[in-house]
Design a protein around this motif. Structure first.
Motif, PDB file in Angstrom:
ATOM      1  N   PHE A   1      15.814   1.923  59.972  1.00 29.07           N
ATOM      2  CA  PHE A   1      15.940   0.458  60.773  1.00 29.07           C
ATOM      3  C   PHE A   1      14.652  -0.045  60.589  1.00 29.07           C
ATOM      4  O   PHE A   1      13.702   0.399  59.928  1.00 29.07           O
ATOM      5  CB  PHE A   1      16.283   1.145  62.108  1.00 29.07           C
ATOM      6  CG  PHE A   1      14.916   1.698  62.831  1.00 29.07           C
ATOM      7  CD1 PHE A   1      14.081   1.028  63.553  1.00 29.07           C
ATOM      8  CD2 PHE A   1      14.715   3.374  62.487  1.00 29.07           C
ATOM      9  CE1 PHE A   1      12.850   1.620  64.066  1.00 29.07           C
ATOM     10  CE2 PHE A   1      13.665   3.840  63.167  1.00 29.07           C
ATOM     11  CZ  PHE A   1      12.725   3.142  63.912  1.00 29.07           C
TER      12      PHE A   1
ATOM     13  N   TYR B   1      23.475   7.805  63.934  1.00 30.62           N
ATOM     14  CA  TYR B   1      23.395   6.883  63.081  1.00 30.62           C
ATOM     15  C   TYR B   1      24.812   5.859  62.764  1.00 30.62           C
ATOM     16  O   TYR B   1      25.693   6.183  62.692  1.00 30.62           O
ATOM     17  CB  TYR B   1      22.924   7.403  61.626  1.00 30.62           C
ATOM     18  CG  TYR B   1      21.842   8.271  61.832  1.00 30.62           C
ATOM     19  CD1 TYR B   1      20.151   7.726  62.109  1.00 30.62           C
ATOM     20  CD2 TYR B   1      21.961   9.768  61.685  1.00 30.62           C
ATOM     21  CE1 TYR B   1      19.269   8.833  62.200  1.00 30.62           C
ATOM     22  CE2 TYR B   1      20.855  10.622  61.898  1.00 30.62           C
ATOM     23  CZ  TYR B   1      19.678  10.143  61.973  1.00 30.62           C
ATOM     24  OH  TYR B   1      18.582  10.989  62.258  1.00 30.62           O
ATOM     25  N   VAL B   2      24.253   4.638  62.795  1.00 31.38           N
ATOM     26  CA  VAL B   2      25.265   3.734  62.457  1.00 31.38           C
ATOM     27  C   VAL B   2      24.886   3.035  61.182  1.00 31.38           C
ATOM     28  O   VAL B   2      23.890   2.606  61.115  1.00 31.38           O
ATOM     29  CB  VAL B   2      25.590   2.693  63.696  1.00 31.38           C
ATOM     30  CG1 VAL B   2      26.738   1.526  63.528  1.00 31.38           C
ATOM     31  CG2 VAL B   2      25.975   3.501  64.943  1.00 31.38           C
TER      32      VAL B   2
ATOM     33  N   GLY C   1      29.593   5.503  60.895  1.00 34.38           N
ATOM     34  CA  GLY C   1      28.691   6.151  61.913  1.00 34.38           C
ATOM     35  C   GLY C   1      28.867   7.374  61.737  1.00 34.38           C
ATOM     36  O   GLY C   1      29.669   7.986  61.399  1.00 34.38           O
TER      37      GLY C   1
ATOM     38  N   ARG D   1      26.276  -2.109  62.882  1.00 33.81           N
ATOM     39  CA  ARG D   1      25.219  -2.049  64.106  1.00 33.81           C
ATOM     40  C   ARG D   1      25.638  -3.273  64.861  1.00 33.81           C
ATOM     41  O   ARG D   1      25.752  -4.563  64.311  1.00 33.81           O
ATOM     42  CB  ARG D   1      23.812  -1.887  63.570  1.00 33.81           C
ATOM     43  CG  ARG D   1      23.631  -0.452  63.054  1.00 33.81           C
ATOM     44  CD  ARG D   1      21.859  -0.569  62.814  1.00 33.81           C
ATOM     45  NE  ARG D   1      21.865   0.873  61.861  1.00 33.81           N
ATOM     46  CZ  ARG D   1      20.894   1.119  60.960  1.00 33.81           C
ATOM     47  NH1 ARG D   1      20.037   0.332  61.058  1.00 33.81           N
ATOM     48  NH2 ARG D   1      20.967   2.080  60.394  1.00 33.81           N
TER      49      ARG D   1
ATOM     50  N   GLY E   1      27.851   2.738  67.832  1.00 36.80           N
ATOM     51  CA  GLY E   1      27.149   4.006  68.412  1.00 36.80           C
ATOM     52  C   GLY E   1      27.320   4.406  69.806  1.00 36.80           C
ATOM     53  O   GLY E   1      27.561   5.284  70.308  1.00 36.80           O
TER      54      GLY E   1
END
Ligand SMILES: CC(C)(COP(=O)(O)OP(=O)(O)OC[C@H]1O[C@@H](n2cnc3c(N)ncnc32)[C@H](O)[C@@H]1OP(=O)(O)O)[C@@H](O)C(=O)NCCC(=O)NCCS
Length: 188
Positions: free
Chosen positions: A23, A98-99, A79, A104, A109
């Motif tokens: 990220f 985690y996506v 994800g 995202r 999520g």
């Protein structure tokens, strides 16, 4: 359409290994030490900070986790989430969430978290608990939005000579009795 299903080992190993866990953030929470406590101060970082959690399949305990969920959309992995139940203190622990970067911000999520919540309730957990880091501003905001509250921190968890240097571990919890059960079809 988003589909959630339990992971199947070892068949899903290559698929799970392919997810990008990194990220980038323009904000962090700086941990300010006080005499008998800490404050988290939102702060801009320039240039933006990037962190990569690496491959999920490097986790040697993955195969032992009782709740491992894959989210798929249009035949592609969107994800991944994993949790386990600790009977001694009746806590469900979120180990991974985690996506895929391109998915995202579209509710993946949240859908994965609903599944972990459903697993936690069926296991008899009193809460969902997790660790993230002070630099993971997006995740902190996500967990806060999902009803988690900060329940502690550990500034000594990461080796100052290792990849987590300059990071502080933050712990978050969501009390299940105080939050509404999500309308998720149980997978576990
Ligand atoms: C954190 C993460 C799992 C969130 O998943 P997501 O699918 O993007 O989140 P959702 O779309 O379900 O977001 C739900 C809410 O969380 C909040 N949120 C999500 N991403 C956010 C961000 N980058 N900044 C601020 N708030 C955010 C928003 O309030 C959002 O609701 P809204 O869309 O109605 O505004 C995802 O960003 C991710 O995979 N990050 C990289 C890996 C990571 O850090 N994992 C966590 C390790 S502890």
């Amino acid at each position: 359409m988003l589909t959630l299903r339990p992971a199947c080992w070892p068949g899903d190993l290559a698929l799970v290994a392919s997810i990008d866990t990194s990220f980038t953030t323009e904000r962090i929470y700086r941990v300010v030490r006080q005499e008998l406590g800490f404050a988290l101060v939102e702060e801009r970082v320039d240039p933006p900070l990037q962190k990569d959690y690496g491959s999920i399949t490097d986790d040697p305990l993955l195969g032992e986790m009782s709740c491992v969920v894959l989210a798929e959309q249009q035949g592609r992995l969107a994800g991944f989430a994993a949790a386990e139940y600790a009977a001694w203190n009746r806590r469900a622990i979120v180990r991974h969430l985690y996506v895929a970067p391109e998915r995202r911000g579209s509710g993946v999520g949240t859908a994965l978290l609903h599944q972990l919540d459903t697993f936690a309730r069926s296991a008899g957990a009193r809460c969902l608990w997790l660790e993230t880091q002070n630099i993971n501003y997006p995740a902190i905001r996500f967990y806060q939005r999902a009803g988690f509250r900060l329940c502690g921190l550990d500034e000594s968890l990461y080796d100052p000579a290792g990849p987590g240097r300059n990071e502080t571990a933050l712990f978050f919890v969501r009390d299940l009795a105080r939050s509404e059960a999500p309308a998720a079809t149980p997978l576990f």
